[in-house]
Design an enzyme around this catalytic site. Structure first.
Site, PDB file in Angstrom:
ATOM      1  N   GLU A 240      44.699  30.134  44.886  1.00 23.58           N
ATOM      2  CA  GLU A 240      45.081  31.510  45.246  1.00 23.58           C
ATOM      3  C   GLU A 240      43.818  32.156  45.782  1.00 23.58           C
ATOM      4  O   GLU A 240      42.925  32.526  45.011  1.00 23.58           O
ATOM      5  CB  GLU A 240      45.594  32.260  44.008  1.00 23.58           C
ATOM      6  CG  GLU A 240      46.883  31.713  43.431  1.00 23.58           C
ATOM      7  CD  GLU A 240      48.110  32.066  44.265  1.00 23.58           C
ATOM      8  OE1 GLU A 240      48.007  32.922  45.166  1.00 23.58           O
ATOM      9  OE2 GLU A 240      49.168  31.480  44.015  1.00 23.58           O
TER      10      GLU A 240
ATOM     11  N   CYS B 252      43.572  41.022  46.454  1.00 28.52           N
ATOM     12  CA  CYS B 252      43.746  40.026  47.513  1.00 28.52           C
ATOM     13  C   CYS B 252      44.855  40.427  48.473  1.00 28.52           C
ATOM     14  O   CYS B 252      44.868  40.004  49.621  1.00 28.52           O
ATOM     15  CB  CYS B 252      44.028  38.664  46.895  1.00 28.52           C
ATOM     16  SG  CYS B 252      45.322  38.755  45.655  1.00 28.52           S
TER      17      CYS B 252
ATOM     18  N   LYS C 221      37.767  28.931  32.681  1.00 26.51           N
ATOM     19  CA  LYS C 221      36.487  29.615  32.890  1.00 26.51           C
ATOM     20  C   LYS C 221      36.754  30.926  33.620  1.00 26.51           C
ATOM     21  O   LYS C 221      37.175  30.927  34.764  1.00 26.51           O
ATOM     22  CB  LYS C 221      35.536  28.760  33.739  1.00 26.51           C
ATOM     23  CG  LYS C 221      34.121  29.318  33.744  1.00 26.51           C
ATOM     24  CD  LYS C 221      33.328  28.996  34.978  1.00 26.51           C
ATOM     25  CE  LYS C 221      33.704  29.834  36.148  1.00 26.51           C
ATOM     26  NZ  LYS C 221      33.502  31.285  35.978  1.00 26.51           N
TER      27      LYS C 221
ATOM     28  N   GLU D 194      37.392  39.703  55.031  1.00 23.04           N
ATOM     29  CA  GLU D 194      38.047  40.412  53.933  1.00 23.04           C
ATOM     30  C   GLU D 194      37.097  41.534  53.478  1.00 23.04           C
ATOM     31  O   GLU D 194      35.902  41.301  53.310  1.00 23.04           O
ATOM     32  CB  GLU D 194      38.276  39.414  52.787  1.00 23.04           C
ATOM     33  CG  GLU D 194      39.096  39.965  51.661  1.00 23.04           C
ATOM     34  CD  GLU D 194      39.308  38.945  50.529  1.00 23.04           C
ATOM     35  OE1 GLU D 194      38.435  38.091  50.307  1.00 23.04           O
ATOM     36  OE2 GLU D 194      40.357  39.028  49.869  1.00 23.04           O
TER      37      GLU D 194
END
Ligand code: NAD
Length: 474
Positions: free
Chosen positions: A242, A276, A166, A377
């Site tokens: 991850e 990331c 997905k 983040e």
């Protein structure tokens, strides 16, 4: 959607947009839990034969997929720039990086070895086999909409697993283009399956609840990763995660601030900060701050924003208006708590940029630990500079995060570099190197940045179980 070797529609569809101008690029099937169940059933049906196929057959198909992806490099890169926003040059690099996984794991498929282990009794033998885990469900993000797919699919297929994927709702067209590559390479029906969806929740729930799925591999935010890992625990499904990052970028007292600033602009600018491994905290020895900030600001202020299809552009749009709001909130919070704005700090609206989600590349100095940007983040083009006075502060400051994905260190001294390499709680450390990633190297995070590694020799292990055979000869 691509289920059991055929392209199929859903009852509804949803649109994919260009984040540079808001235009609709196309419509894709809006799948749900029923479609996910069908795809999982197809993957389960194909699983025994695929697992029993020779490594050579799987290797050849992956190699063919690599060739096709490379032949389509330009068209895939253009599609990625339109759908995700990164500049064309960066899209081309990503297509090659994505294709690299197909080539690397076509080779690794043939190197899945078991072992013969000395047994404690003279009449006993121990042998291990490494077998595919079975049906894999994969969920991928929008920021690297081709390579994040192949980084999961290639090792899973090489190991002998079948897969249902997905993709992110913002980049379904890139996912469809990747599956066209697999289709044209000739993978048997049911081995690879794609379910696109505007709402990830029903499909995600089916993936975690369906007992036919034996492994979930997820790339995305730590928040969602935790939820998926928790649901997968109910059936003790294997998980690879991850997740997010909050990378420190450290200038040791003996670093060259001008050289470091050049690297800082390149890695901070990568995908407009939507990576990331993007540096989120620039830790700079106080005497180096003026020279570092001057060079960083001069280079940042020169970056040209716009549609990534314009080859002179190096800063693309953010993915959506929520991302714009998040970035701006962090900047306003930092400024309200005493940070200094060196450049940027606002949305870009001139020359038609108001149709997209553009934010001016920004440098903040005087950033402190009480600011949101220290903890959250960012996922945007903001470079926050934090001064430190004593070398002993570096590790406590850099490790002051629940994340643990990437870190960067600038120093010409080997002993310093080694001490920081050993002491930083991060899975990937760039020592005077802003690009410590490649298909042959293990990629992954510590702490809340993830579980497991992708790429490298470790990558295929995530899709294999070790089985021990104990043989008595009496
Ligand atoms: P996200 O977590 O919002 O979405 C990632 C994927 O999860 C998407 O496919 C989304 O549809 C799906 N998803 C969201 N909610 C779900 C739910 N409840 N159930 C099932 N699926 C769900 O993250 P994002 O915004 O797409 O991606 C950005 C994040 O990904 C950042 O945190 C970034 O650091 C991280 N990321 C990590 C790596 C890595 O290798 N560590 C690589 C790229 C991105």
């Amino acid at each position: 959607m691509y289920i059991n070797g055929a392209w199929v529609d859903a009852r509804k569809s949803f649109a994919s947009h260009n984040p540079a101008n808001g235009e609709v690029l196309g419509h894709v099937p809006d799948g749900n839990e029923i479609d996910a169940r069908l795809a999982i059933a197809a993957a389960a049906k194909a699983s025994p034969e695929w697992a029993a196929s020779t490594a050579y057959l799987r290797s050849n198909l992956l190699h063919r997929a690599w060739q096709i992806m490379m032949e389509r490099k330009e068209e895939l890169a253009r599609l990625m720039t339109e759908e995700q926003g990164k500049p064309l040059k960066a899209s081309r690099n990503e297509v090659v990086y994505g294709a690299d996984f197909l080539q690397w794991f076509s080779e690794e498929a043939k190197r899945v070895y078991g072992a013969v282990i000395p047994a404690p009794r003279a009449e006993q033998r121990f042998i291990t086999l490494r077998q595919p885990v079975g049906v894999v469900a994969a969920i991928t993000p929008w920021n690297y909409p081709i390579s994040m797919l192949t980084r999961k699919m290639a090792p899973a297929l090489a190991a002998g697993c079948t897969i249902v994927l997905k993709p992110a709702e913002a980049t379904p067209l890139c996912a469809m283009a990747v599956f066209k590559v697999f289709h044209d390479a000739g993978f048997p029906p049911g081995v690879v399956n794609l379910v696109t969806a505007s709402d990830p929740v029903p499909v995600g729930q089916e993936m975690t609840a369906n007992p036919l799925v034996r492994k979930i591999t997820f790339t995305g935010s730590t928040r969602v990763g935790k939820m998926i890992a928790a649901s997968a625990a109910a059936q003790v499904k294997r998980v690879s995660m991850e997740l997010g990052g909050h990378a420190p970028f450290i200038l040791c007292p003996d670093a060259d601030p001008v050289h470091a600033a050049k690297g800082a602009v390149l890695i901070k600018g990568l995908n407009t900060g939507q990576a990331c491994i993007s540096p989120n905290r620039f830790l700079v020895h106080r005497p180096l701050v003026p020279a570092f900030v001057t060079e960083l600001t001069a280079r940042t202020a020169k970056l040209k924003a716009g549609s990534g299809l314009d080859e002179s552009v190096s800063v693309g749009p953010l993915i959506n208006s929520m991302a714009l709001d998040k970035v701006h909130r962090q900047v306003e919070d930092a400024l309200s708590k005493g940070a200094k704005l060196e450049c940027g700090g606002h949305r870009l609206t001139e020359h038609g940029l108001d149709k997209g989600c553009f934010y001016a590349p920004t440098v903040l100095s005087g950033v402190t630990r009480d600011m949101l940007i220290w903890h959250e983040e960012t996922f945007g083009p903001i470079a926050p500079v934090i001064a430190y006075d004593d070398e002993a502060e570096i590790l406590p400051l850099a490790n002051d995060t629940a994340y643990g994905l990437a870190a960067y260190v600038y120093t010409p001294t080997l002993a310093r570099a080694m001490r920081l390499f050993e002491g930083l709680h991060f899975g990937i450390i760039g020592i005077n190197d802003i690009n410590p990633t490649a298909v042959a190297a293990p990629f992954g995070g510590m702490q809340e940045s993830g579980l497991g590694r992708e790429g490298g020799a470790e990558g295929i292990s995530e899709y294999l179980e070790t089985k021990l055979g104990g043989f008595s000869l009496v």
